[in-house]
Design an enzyme around this catalytic site. Structure first.
Site, PDB file in Angstrom:
ATOM      1  N   GLU A  64       0.796  -1.230   0.000  1.00 39.69           N
ATOM      2  CA  GLU A  64       0.000   0.000   0.000  1.00 39.69           C
ATOM      3  C   GLU A  64       0.830   1.282   0.000  1.00 39.69           C
ATOM      4  O   GLU A  64       0.498   2.230   0.705  1.00 39.69           O
ATOM      5  CB  GLU A  64      -0.934  -0.002   1.223  1.00 39.69           C
ATOM      6  CG  GLU A  64      -1.887  -1.171   1.226  1.00 39.69           C
ATOM      7  CD  GLU A  64      -2.722  -1.281   2.502  1.00 39.69           C
ATOM      8  OE1 GLU A  64      -3.899  -1.615   2.382  1.00 39.69           O
ATOM      9  OE2 GLU A  64      -2.191  -1.045   3.607  1.00 39.69           O
TER      10      GLU A  64
HETATM   11  C1  TNX Z   1      -4.615  -4.111   4.564  1.00 44.79           C
HETATM   12  S1  TNX Z   1      -3.020  -6.575   4.240  1.00 44.79           S
HETATM   13  C2  TNX Z   1      -3.348  -3.864   5.051  1.00 44.79           C
HETATM   14  C3  TNX Z   1      -3.171  -3.371   6.422  1.00 44.79           C
HETATM   15  C4  TNX Z   1      -4.475  -3.186   7.130  1.00 44.79           C
HETATM   16  C5  TNX Z   1      -5.412  -4.315   6.782  1.00 44.79           C
HETATM   17  C6  TNX Z   1      -6.688  -4.281   7.521  1.00 44.79           C
HETATM   18  C7  TNX Z   1      -1.942  -5.503   4.084  1.00 44.79           C
HETATM   19  C8  TNX Z   1      -0.681  -5.965   3.562  1.00 44.79           C
HETATM   20  N1  TNX Z   1      -2.202  -4.223   4.393  1.00 44.79           N
HETATM   21  O1  TNX Z   1      -2.419  -2.189   6.418  1.00 44.79           O
HETATM   22  O2  TNX Z   1      -4.255  -3.150   8.498  1.00 44.79           O
HETATM   23  O3  TNX Z   1      -5.659  -4.266   5.399  1.00 44.79           O
HETATM   24  O4  TNX Z   1      -7.438  -5.423   7.277  1.00 44.79           O
END
Ligand code: TNX
Length: 474
Positions: free
Chosen positions: A277
């Site tokens: 992300e």
């Molecule tokens: C996605 S899964 C994210 C996290 C969040 C999560 C909440 C991932 C690699 N990144 O930053 O906490 O969703 O479900």
């Protein structure tokens, strides 16, 4: 049907033969249970042999013996005369070498006692890796001697303005020892280059100013949360706004120090560098960063692990990819994960619409998120590792991991009701034979799961009493 006779065991063993004769009555101290290690079998494998007059647990190694003891504990029954075990012969070995759970101690800080409890719960289900998410926008949670302001300035709060905290190096060593005694390898994660707002609270010249995205702005308004402000603790949970400064050398001096200290502390082979992300980061910069930092981890003597996004960059040879897309993957996510395999790496599967422990199991559940959908227990059980990623060969699947993100999980009780019973489903998927084998079936699993509540109650562990399961009276 086979499942009607299945013993209430989770994860279900490879081979179970019910014996004949009267049950074996157990002495209070289990003195009549013989345990030993006999080398030669598959790693982590064990056998159990119970007759009317004897009980024996043999591990192929220390971990195997430990897993045999966990299985044995699930076989013990009680009546007015005390504890007993019915005659049975079991031969068991895991399907995957990597069976993980993750705990996010960055969004909400959870300290040594809660982490030890998490290890108890996970190891009872034969999970053998504990991935600790140690840093994120909301806080930095591990003492780093060379950059002391990380914990001095950036660990005081959690999401929603709740109290923060951090693990000292001694705390971390205590967790490592506790995990090792239960045959769990600790996998530390420093999430990079995004999820680093807290770094900028401690050292402003290491990070970029927040880059807001539309989703983050809308979500913050809906939840009544503040947007991130450069240099101030972030109490919301929107993602994708932060990054370290990728085009300055000082960032890599910082990372060599931080990752060096984490590598030195950690006996296990892995170091997770996040990679997820990084929504405000230009692709060129992201690719440059991932290539450099995965190589840095290699130079520190560890195998890098990264979330699937990083596979679109030139990760260092042998980097392990962690897939967090859906069971029916978005083609972009599937393509990214193939990048790891093309560079000699393997894959850990954490499909978010089945393995994510932080999703609500039902709409009015008091804790949890819903972005990957509601995940009732039956859905969490409904996936087969070899069927998720078409172009990833079976021998490139290292294993399975069930993550618990803690945006909404503020207490140990919140953690319990999110992880149980769905962690048991992931444990069976990681350990037992593949979907379609006898007992690897929802009817069998759910009836065995109902019986496990007795063990959880006796251990003082909470769980979500899903209406999909017929729970034993406790
Ligand atoms: C996605 S899964 C994210 C996290 C969040 C999560 C909440 C991932 C690699 N990144 O930053 O906490 O969703 O479900």
């Amino acid at each position: 049907m086979v499942f009607a006779n299945a013993l209430p065991l989770i994860p279900y063993p490879r081979s179970v033969t019910v014996g004949e004769g009267a049950p074996l009555r157990l002495a209070e101290d289990d003195a009549d249970v013989v345990t030993r290690i006999e080398a030669g079998g598959a790693p982590e494998s064990y056998t159990i042999d119970v007759t009317s007059s004897s009980a024996e647990i043999i591990g192929a190694d220390a971990a195997g013996l430990f897993y045999g003891q966990q299985t044995f504990a699930q076989l013990v029954e009680h009546d007015v005369q005390g504890r007993f075990v019915a005659p049975v012969t079991i031969a068991d070995a895991p399907r995957f070498p990597y069976r993980g759970v993750m705990l996010d101690i960055a969004r909400h800080f959870h300290g040594v006692e809660v982490i030890k409890g998490y290890i108890d719960r996970a190891s009872s289900l034969k999970f053998n890796h504990l991935h600790l998410h140690l840093s994120d926008d909301q806080g930095w949670r591990l003492q780093i001697d060379s950059w002391p302001l990380l914990t001095e300035k950036a660990s005081g709060t959690s999401a929603l303005g709740d109290p923060g905290g951090f693990l000292s190096k001694d705390d971390f060593r205590e967790i490592l020892a506790y995990a090792a005694a239960r045959h769990m390898v600790v996998v530390p994660e420093i999430d990079l280059p995004g999820h680093t707002h807290a770094v900028g609270v401690a050292y402003p010249d290491l990070t970029e100013a927040p880059v807001l995205n539309d989703h983050l702005v809308t979500q913050a308004a809906e939840l009544g949360q503040d947007l991130p402000v450069d240099g101030e603790p972030f109490l919301g949970w929107g993602v994708g706004h932060s990054s370290v400064r990728i085009r300055q050398e000082k960032t890599y001096d910082f990372l060599r120090d931080v990752l060096g200290e984490v590598a030195e502390l950690t006996p296990g082979p892995y170091l997770h560098i996040g990679g997820d992300e990084a929504l405000g980061t230009p692709k060129e910069d992201y690719d440059y960063f991932i290539e450099r930092v995965t190589s840095m981890v290699r130079e520190l003597g560890k195998t890098p692990i990264a979330w699937h996004e990083a596979g679109a960059a030139e990760v260092a040879e042998g980097t392990i990819g962690q897939f967090w897309g859906a069971r029916t993957p978005d083609p972009g996510h599937a393509a990214a994960i193939e990048g790891f395999v093309a560079r000699g790496g393997t894959v850990i599967l954490s499909p978010s619409d089945a393995a994510y422990l932080d999703m609500k199991p039902e709409a009015d559940f008091p804790v949890g998120l819903v972005w990957a959908g509601l995940i009732p227990v039956s859905q969490s059980y409904d996936w087969e590792p070899s069927e998720i990623l078409e172009n990833v060969p079976d021998d490139a699947i290292l294993g399975v991991e069930a993550p618990l993100w803690t945006e909404t999980a503020r207490t140990a009780a919140d953690i319990d009701r999110l992880i149980f019973p769905r962690a048991a489903a992931q444990a069976e998927i990681a350990w037992s034979r593949q979907a379609g084998s006898p007992e690897r079936d929802w009817d069998s699993f759910s009836s065995r799961l109902g019986a496990l509540s007795r063990l959880w109650a006796a251990s003082g562990w909470g769980w979500y009493a899903s209406p999909e399961v017929a729970w034993a009276a406790v």
